[in-house]
Write a protein that holds these residues in place. Structure first.
Motif, PDB file in Angstrom:
ATOM      1  N   ILE A  81       0.860  -1.184   0.000  1.00 12.61           N
ATOM      2  CA  ILE A  81       0.000   0.000   0.000  1.00 12.61           C
ATOM      3  C   ILE A  81       0.894   1.231   0.000  1.00 12.61           C
ATOM      4  CG2 ILE A  81      -1.974  -1.073   1.131  1.00 12.61           C
ATOM      5  CD1 ILE A  81      -1.034   0.249   3.771  1.00 12.61           C
ATOM      6  N   ASP A  82       0.313   2.368  -0.305  1.00 12.88           N
ATOM      7  CA  ASP A  82       1.032   3.633  -0.278  1.00 12.88           C
ATOM      8  C   ASP A  82       0.776   4.324   1.061  1.00 12.88           C
ATOM      9  OD1 ASP A  82       2.525   5.570  -2.243  1.00 12.88           O
ATOM     10  OD2 ASP A  82       1.073   6.835  -1.188  1.00 12.88           O
ATOM     11  N   SER A  83       1.643   5.226   1.441  1.00 10.20           N
ATOM     12  CA  SER A  83       1.431   5.955   2.696  1.00 10.20           C
ATOM     13  C   SER A  83       0.150   6.786   2.644  1.00 10.20           C
ATOM     14  CB  SER A  83       2.635   6.858   2.997  1.00 10.20           C
ATOM     15  OG  SER A  83       2.796   7.834   1.977  1.00 10.20           O
ATOM     16  N   HIS A 112       6.224   2.565   3.434  1.00 13.91           N
ATOM     17  CA  HIS A 112       4.888   3.138   3.226  1.00 13.91           C
ATOM     18  C   HIS A 112       3.838   2.473   4.107  1.00 13.91           C
ATOM     19  CE1 HIS A 112       5.138   6.135  -0.096  1.00 13.91           C
ATOM     20  NE2 HIS A 112       6.341   5.607  -0.155  1.00 13.91           N
ATOM     21  N   GLU A 113       3.989   1.198   4.412  1.00 10.21           N
ATOM     22  CA  GLU A 113       3.105   0.598   5.417  1.00 10.21           C
ATOM     23  C   GLU A 113       3.324   1.254   6.766  1.00 10.21           C
ATOM     24  OE1 GLU A 113       3.026  -2.382   2.206  1.00 10.21           O
ATOM     25  OE2 GLU A 113       4.771  -1.744   3.345  1.00 10.21           O
ATOM     26  N   LEU A 114       4.586   1.541   7.080  1.00  8.81           N
ATOM     27  CA  LEU A 114       4.905   2.193   8.357  1.00  8.81           C
ATOM     28  C   LEU A 114       4.373   3.619   8.404  1.00  8.81           C
ATOM     29  CD1 LEU A 114       8.607   0.987   8.834  1.00  8.81           C
ATOM     30  CD2 LEU A 114       6.574   0.131  10.013  1.00  8.81           C
ATOM     31  N   GLY A 115       4.294   4.265   7.233  1.00  9.79           N
ATOM     32  CA  GLY A 115       3.859   5.656   7.199  1.00  9.79           C
ATOM     33  C   GLY A 115       2.370   5.855   7.018  1.00  9.79           C
ATOM     34  N   ASN A 116       1.632   4.778   6.769  1.00  8.05           N
ATOM     35  CA  ASN A 116       0.183   4.885   6.557  1.00  8.05           C
ATOM     36  C   ASN A 116      -0.536   4.748   7.899  1.00  8.05           C
ATOM     37  OD1 ASN A 116      -2.644   3.946   5.959  1.00  8.05           O
ATOM     38  ND2 ASN A 116      -1.921   4.105   3.850  1.00  8.05           N
ATOM     39  N   LYS A 117      -1.514   5.609   8.156  1.00  5.58           N
ATOM     40  CA  LYS A 117      -2.226   5.560   9.442  1.00  5.58           C
ATOM     41  C   LYS A 117      -3.002   4.250   9.606  1.00  5.58           C
ATOM     42  CE  LYS A 117      -6.402   8.029   7.888  1.00  5.58           C
ATOM     43  NZ  LYS A 117      -7.277   9.211   8.144  1.00  5.58           N
ATOM     44  N   ASN A 118      -3.290   3.576   8.488  1.00  7.48           N
ATOM     45  CA  ASN A 118      -3.944   2.274   8.539  1.00  7.48           C
ATOM     46  C   ASN A 118      -2.958   1.128   8.298  1.00  7.48           C
ATOM     47  OD1 ASN A 118      -6.681   3.170   8.948  1.00  7.48           O
ATOM     48  ND2 ASN A 118      -6.669   3.875   6.817  1.00  7.48           N
ATOM     49  N   GLY A 119      -1.674   1.443   8.373  1.00  6.47           N
ATOM     50  CA  GLY A 119      -0.653   0.433   8.085  1.00  6.47           C
ATOM     51  C   GLY A 119      -0.699  -0.751   9.036  1.00  6.47           C
ATOM     52  N   ASP A 120      -0.857  -0.477  10.343  1.00  2.64           N
ATOM     53  CA  ASP A 120      -0.930  -1.566  11.321  1.00  2.64           C
ATOM     54  C   ASP A 120      -2.140  -2.454  11.051  1.00  2.64           C
ATOM     55  OD1 ASP A 120       1.356  -0.695  12.572  1.00  2.64           O
ATOM     56  OD2 ASP A 120       0.309   0.384  14.160  1.00  2.64           O
ATOM     57  N   LYS A 121      -3.255  -1.829  10.682  1.00  2.00           N
ATOM     58  CA  LYS A 121      -4.471  -2.586  10.366  1.00  2.00           C
ATOM     59  C   LYS A 121      -4.250  -3.442   9.128  1.00  2.00           C
ATOM     60  CE  LYS A 121      -9.382  -1.981   9.273  1.00  2.00           C
ATOM     61  NZ  LYS A 121     -10.467  -0.995   9.020  1.00  2.00           N
ATOM     62  N   PHE A 122      -3.569  -2.894   8.140  1.00  2.00           N
ATOM     63  CA  PHE A 122      -3.275  -3.635   6.914  1.00  2.00           C
ATOM     64  C   PHE A 122      -2.435  -4.870   7.230  1.00  2.00           C
ATOM     65  CE2 PHE A 122      -0.401  -4.354   3.243  1.00  2.00           C
ATOM     66  CZ  PHE A 122      -1.350  -4.678   2.286  1.00  2.00           C
TER      67      PHE A 122
END
Length: 269
Positions: A81-83, A112-122
């Motif tokens: 995913i993208d940030s 980008h997973e680390l930078g996305n606010k939904n990254g942990d959920k992803f």
């Protein structure tokens, strides 16, 4: 004369727009073959890197190419995913289709997973779907009676993280190391790995003939390790240029891609 120049400029911009659309939407399949004495049968690996939730891609065509290759393992080397991705569900749906092809899916986390606010959920959803998350850890799996070591480094892995990840690795087995960025393996590798698969650079996104990438994250201008195959400390490093784009949807001489990788056995004479 002025009207002619405007027309030429307009045609040029139209051409560039069409060319760029093809570069970011019409993916190619990079086919690579390596060899190893540690295998008795061919090992097939599909690598998808830096997808960045690219909705320009024809996902059914992508799945068909992977089905035809029939990989033993599918690896996702980060930034799937993208940030800025707001809706993670289309990308999760694609991963679900990949699981239907082959449940042996391994993932390393990208920046980008680390930078996305939904990254942990992803990442949590990937785990719940059955995707193996390799984050400074390793796993040994059996592929048609042959043991394969799969290791993965986190995006911010330290040298100590690398050392601890590789502890206890049986070097008689073929060892595959996954890392989103090539920078960590380049700095830390001790040659235990037979093949290192990475992404992150996008091949520079914009490349020039005979020169290569103009710029790459973490390496600056005209990077050495931009795209393709390199030898590092008796290991093979492969950098995939990715299936998507970050910041700007622009590509030049560098179409988006996935990689279908075959490791053939070397028979003892």
């Amino acid at each position: 004369m002025k009207i002619k120049l405007i027309c030429i400029l307009g045609l040029f911009l139209i051409f560039i727009s069409i060319y760029n659309y093809i570069q970011i939407s019409q993916f190619i399949v990079n086919k690579l073959t390596f060899h190893s004495k540690k295998l008795s049968k061919a090992l097939r690996v599909t690598q998808i890197s830096d997808y960045h939730s690219n909705d320009y891609i024809n996902s059914q065509k992508l799945l068909d190419k992977i089905i035809h290759f029939n990989p033993h393992i599918i690896v996702l080397t980060g930034d799937i995913i993208d940030s800025k991705t707001k809706d993670i569900h289309p990308t999760l749906d694609l991963v679900g289709e990949l699981i239907n092809i082959n449940p042996n899916i391994f993932f390393v986390i990208g920046n980008h997973e680390l930078g996305n606010k939904n990254g942990d959920k992803f990442i949590l959803n990937l785990k719940e779907m059955g995707v193996t998350i390799l984050d400074n850890n390793s796993q040994t799996i059996d592929i048609e009676g042959k043991k394969i070591n799969l290791c993965g480094l986190s995006f911010f892995a330290t040298n100590q993280d690398y050392q601890e990840t590789m502890i206890g690795i049986d070097e008689d087995n073929f060892t595959l190391l996954l890392s989103h960025s090539p920078n960590r393996p380049i700095a830390y590798s001790k040659g235990i790995e037979d093949l290192v698969l990475t992404g992150h650079t996008h091949g520079g996104q914009v490349r020039l003939p005979l020169i290569g990438a103009i710029i790459s994250p973490g390496q600056g201008l005209f990077p050495k390790y931009d795209k393709g195959v390199f030898n590092i400390n008796n290991s093979i490093l492969y950098i995939d240029s990715g299936l998507g784009n970050s910041i700007f949807p622009i590509r030049l001489f560098n179409r988006v891609q996935i990689s279908n990788i075959t490791i053939q056995p070397i028979k003892n004479s």
